[in-house]
Design an enzyme around this catalytic site. Structure first.
Site, PDB file in Angstrom:
ATOM      1  N   GLY A  14      17.183  67.051  43.182  1.00  0.00           N
ATOM      2  CA  GLY A  14      18.459  66.719  43.273  1.00  0.00           C
ATOM      3  C   GLY A  14      19.233  67.331  44.482  1.00  0.00           C
ATOM      4  O   GLY A  14      20.606  67.599  44.137  1.00  0.00           O
ATOM      5  N   GLY A  17      22.484  66.316  46.046  1.00  0.00           N
ATOM      6  CA  GLY A  17      23.762  65.845  45.268  1.00  0.00           C
ATOM      7  C   GLY A  17      24.772  66.619  45.199  1.00  0.00           C
ATOM      8  O   GLY A  17      24.907  68.001  45.804  1.00  0.00           O
ATOM      9  N   ARG A  18      25.958  66.401  44.344  1.00  0.00           N
ATOM     10  CA  ARG A  18      27.012  67.412  44.172  1.00  0.00           C
ATOM     11  C   ARG A  18      26.457  68.894  43.666  1.00  0.00           C
ATOM     12  O   ARG A  18      26.999  69.879  43.958  1.00  0.00           O
ATOM     13  CB  ARG A  18      27.976  66.723  43.080  1.00  0.00           C
ATOM     14  N   ASN A 130      25.388  72.029  29.979  1.00  0.00           N
ATOM     15  CA  ASN A 130      26.655  72.728  30.773  1.00  0.00           C
ATOM     16  C   ASN A 130      26.189  74.227  30.883  1.00  0.00           C
ATOM     17  O   ASN A 130      25.844  74.721  29.969  1.00  0.00           O
ATOM     18  CB  ASN A 130      27.717  72.300  29.798  1.00  0.00           C
ATOM     19  N   HIS A 161      35.846  63.089  33.466  1.00  0.00           N
ATOM     20  CA  HIS A 161      34.877  63.396  34.537  1.00  0.00           C
ATOM     21  C   HIS A 161      35.281  62.400  35.807  1.00  0.00           C
ATOM     22  O   HIS A 161      35.828  61.250  35.615  1.00  0.00           O
ATOM     23  CB  HIS A 161      33.413  63.287  34.113  1.00  0.00           C
ATOM     24  N   LYS A 165      30.402  60.030  37.758  1.00  0.00           N
ATOM     25  CA  LYS A 165      29.339  60.501  36.528  1.00  0.00           C
ATOM     26  C   LYS A 165      28.673  59.012  35.983  1.00  0.00           C
ATOM     27  O   LYS A 165      29.319  58.333  35.490  1.00  0.00           O
ATOM     28  CB  LYS A 165      30.191  61.233  35.660  1.00  0.00           C
ATOM     29  N   THR A 172      27.632  67.433  27.842  1.00  0.00           N
ATOM     30  CA  THR A 172      28.556  68.403  27.205  1.00  0.00           C
ATOM     31  C   THR A 172      29.092  67.931  26.004  1.00  0.00           C
ATOM     32  O   THR A 172      29.310  68.883  25.019  1.00  0.00           O
ATOM     33  CB  THR A 172      29.611  69.188  28.303  1.00  0.00           C
TER      34      THR A 172
HETATM   35  N1  NAP Z   1      24.217  71.345  33.308  1.00  0.00           N
HETATM   36  C1  NAP Z   1      25.399  71.405  33.961  1.00  0.00           C
HETATM   37  O1  NAP Z   1      25.908  72.393  34.002  1.00  0.00           O
HETATM   38  C2  NAP Z   1      25.833  70.072  34.647  1.00  0.00           C
HETATM   39  C3  NAP Z   1      26.870  70.170  35.579  1.00  0.00           C
HETATM   40  C4  NAP Z   1      27.139  68.826  36.339  1.00  0.00           C
HETATM   41  C5  NAP Z   1      26.437  68.115  36.390  1.00  0.00           C
HETATM   42  N2  NAP Z   1      25.383  68.093  35.812  1.00  0.00           N
HETATM   43  C6  NAP Z   1      24.384  66.831  35.484  1.00  0.00           C
HETATM   44  O2  NAP Z   1      23.669  67.139  36.629  1.00  0.00           O
HETATM   45  C7  NAP Z   1      23.042  65.718  36.927  1.00  0.00           C
HETATM   46  C8  NAP Z   1      23.474  65.741  38.387  1.00  0.00           C
HETATM   47  O3  NAP Z   1      24.768  65.513  39.049  1.00  0.00           O
HETATM   48  P1  NAP Z   1      25.781  65.710  40.139  1.00  0.00           P
HETATM   49  O4  NAP Z   1      27.137  65.400  39.797  1.00  0.00           O
HETATM   50  O5  NAP Z   1      24.961  66.460  40.957  1.00  0.00           O
HETATM   51  O6  NAP Z   1      25.066  64.082  40.540  1.00  0.00           O
HETATM   52  P2  NAP Z   1      24.684  63.355  42.142  1.00  0.00           P
HETATM   53  O7  NAP Z   1      25.765  63.942  43.045  1.00  0.00           O
HETATM   54  O8  NAP Z   1      24.798  61.868  41.972  1.00  0.00           O
HETATM   55  O9  NAP Z   1      23.349  64.062  42.474  1.00  0.00           O
HETATM   56  C9  NAP Z   1      22.141  63.762  42.063  1.00  0.00           C
HETATM   57  C10 NAP Z   1      21.244  63.687  43.150  1.00  0.00           C
HETATM   58  O10 NAP Z   1      19.973  63.536  42.675  1.00  0.00           O
HETATM   59  C11 NAP Z   1      19.060  62.707  43.662  1.00  0.00           C
HETATM   60  N3  NAP Z   1      18.090  62.182  43.055  1.00  0.00           N
HETATM   61  C12 NAP Z   1      18.074  60.857  42.438  1.00  0.00           C
HETATM   62  N4  NAP Z   1      16.606  60.744  41.807  1.00  0.00           N
HETATM   63  C13 NAP Z   1      15.864  61.919  42.332  1.00  0.00           C
HETATM   64  C14 NAP Z   1      14.526  62.198  42.225  1.00  0.00           C
HETATM   65  N5  NAP Z   1      13.843  61.311  41.403  1.00  0.00           N
HETATM   66  N6  NAP Z   1      14.016  63.311  42.675  1.00  0.00           N
HETATM   67  C15 NAP Z   1      15.220  64.080  43.452  1.00  0.00           C
HETATM   68  N7  NAP Z   1      16.381  63.916  43.456  1.00  0.00           N
HETATM   69  C16 NAP Z   1      16.867  62.739  42.941  1.00  0.00           C
HETATM   70  C17 NAP Z   1      20.128  61.797  44.101  1.00  0.00           C
HETATM   71  O11 NAP Z   1      19.873  61.098  45.218  1.00  0.00           O
HETATM   72  P3  NAP Z   1      20.502  59.654  45.466  1.00  0.00           P
HETATM   73  O12 NAP Z   1      22.098  59.925  45.572  1.00  0.00           O
HETATM   74  O13 NAP Z   1      20.057  59.175  46.861  1.00  0.00           O
HETATM   75  O14 NAP Z   1      20.069  58.803  44.221  1.00  0.00           O
HETATM   76  C18 NAP Z   1      21.450  62.652  44.150  1.00  0.00           C
HETATM   77  O15 NAP Z   1      21.613  63.143  45.321  1.00  0.00           O
HETATM   78  C19 NAP Z   1      24.029  64.886  36.257  1.00  0.00           C
HETATM   79  O16 NAP Z   1      22.999  64.182  35.255  1.00  0.00           O
HETATM   80  C20 NAP Z   1      24.916  65.417  35.794  1.00  0.00           C
HETATM   81  O17 NAP Z   1      25.519  65.155  34.444  1.00  0.00           O
HETATM   82  C21 NAP Z   1      24.999  69.034  34.668  1.00  0.00           C
END
Ligand code: NAP
Length: 255
Positions: A14, A17-18, A130, A161, A165, A172
């Site tokens: 990923g 992504g963000r 989280n 959020h 999202k 969380t």
């Molecule tokens: N644990 C924590 O502390 C925490 C904190 C923040 C967020 N999160 C979680 O982390 C996840 C990502 O959040 P985000 O805000 O970074 O989302 P995001 O900006 O949408 O990033 C996700 C990325 O994953 C890519 N992706 C999709 N399918 C994939 C695959 N099969 N293999 C590799 N990459 C792939 C997407 O590409 P495309 O855009 O081309 O689809 C996108 O670039 C969410 O589930 C969020 O809830 C967790």
């Protein structure tokens, strides 16, 4: 990629992504880690671009690619912040390759508990909705408050959020709900409310609403780098563990 002796080779899933780009930006604070592969979704225009450059840091020579299986060869740690629909395949691939995994993706489907349980017999596996320090402490406070306040206190969790999202309630919020149930008992009721909009990184507020009084516990993340730093710190800890299922509380040395 040249790897200095003793450094753990890291795969970020990923990576465009963000969270992926935030991880890329704080990675230089962890000299014990060496970026090995940056995995993006198949249909992305970013494929082939330098992952450091994309994240706004110095070029690092690791290009965004697909193909997790080959990327895991020779890797020592994987961090996944992508989409829940890919989680089953990712967990299985890491288990097969014997690569420790921190799964930070939220909104996991009902098939995941069994898949995670099986993988944890093969690799160290940390599932964390989280990875901030503040939320790890908040979970403890929620459990304590839920245990101390009687059943005439209703438990409601509100989270806000950014508009991008995908899952709701947030992972969380669900983890905080689980902490409340751990304190109050599994049959207690927890209500959830979700707001989506703008660029809010993550806000969680737990209300204990009782007769004549109300207790509120709250956490606000103002910068995604808190999750990224926590994830890299947890990853460095995870590679020293044996196969099993771990939580952020384990990383922080809490029960
Ligand atoms: N644990 C924590 O502390 C925490 C904190 C923040 C967020 N999160 C979680 O982390 C996840 C990502 O959040 P985000 O805000 O970074 O989302 P995001 O900006 O949408 O990033 C996700 C990325 O994953 C890519 N992706 C999709 N399918 C994939 C695959 N099969 N293999 C590799 N990459 C792939 C997407 O590409 P495309 O855009 O081309 O689809 C996108 O670039 C969410 O589930 C969020 O809830 C967790």
């Amino acid at each position: 990629v040249t790897v200095a002796a003793g450094r753990t080779r890291l795969v970020i899933i990923g990576a465009a992504g963000r969270m992926g780009t935030s991880l890329m930006r704080v990675l230089e604070q962890f000299p014990q880690l060496q970026l090995h592969a940056a995995i993006a979704a198949g249909a992305r225009a970013v494929l082939g671009r330098d992952s450091g450059e994309l994240a706004g840091t110095a070029p690092n020579g690791v290009r965004l690619s697909t193909g997790l299986g080959p990327a895991l060869r020779g890797a020592g740690l994987a961090l996944d912040y992508s989409v829940a629909t890919a989680s089953a395949a990712t967990v299985r691939a890491c288990a097969t390759a014997g690569v420790p995994l921190l799964l930070g993706t939220t909104g996991l489907g009902p098939e995941m508990p069994a898949i995670l349980e099986a993988a944890a017999t093969q690799i160290p596996l940390l599932v964390a909705a989280n990875t901030s320090l503040g939320v790890a402490v908040l979970q403890e406070l929620v459990q304590q408050a839920a245990a101390s306040l009687g059943e005439d206190f209703d438990i409601q969790i509100q989270e806000t959020h950014h508009r991008g999202k995908l899952d709701s309630p947030s992972g969380t919020a669900l983890a905080l709900g689980a902490a409340a149930l751990a304190g109050r008992g599994p049959t207690a009721a927890v209500g959830y409310a979700s707001l989506r909009g703008g660029d809010v990184v993550g806000e969680h507020e737990i209300h204990f609403l009782g007769p004549g009084e109300r207790l509120r516990l709250a956490h606000s993340a103002t910068d995604r780098s808190v999750f990224a730093r926590g994830a890299l710190r947890a990853g460095c800890w995870l590679v020293r563990q044996g196969p099993g299922r771990y939580r952020m509380a384990d990383v922080l040395g809490k029960k």
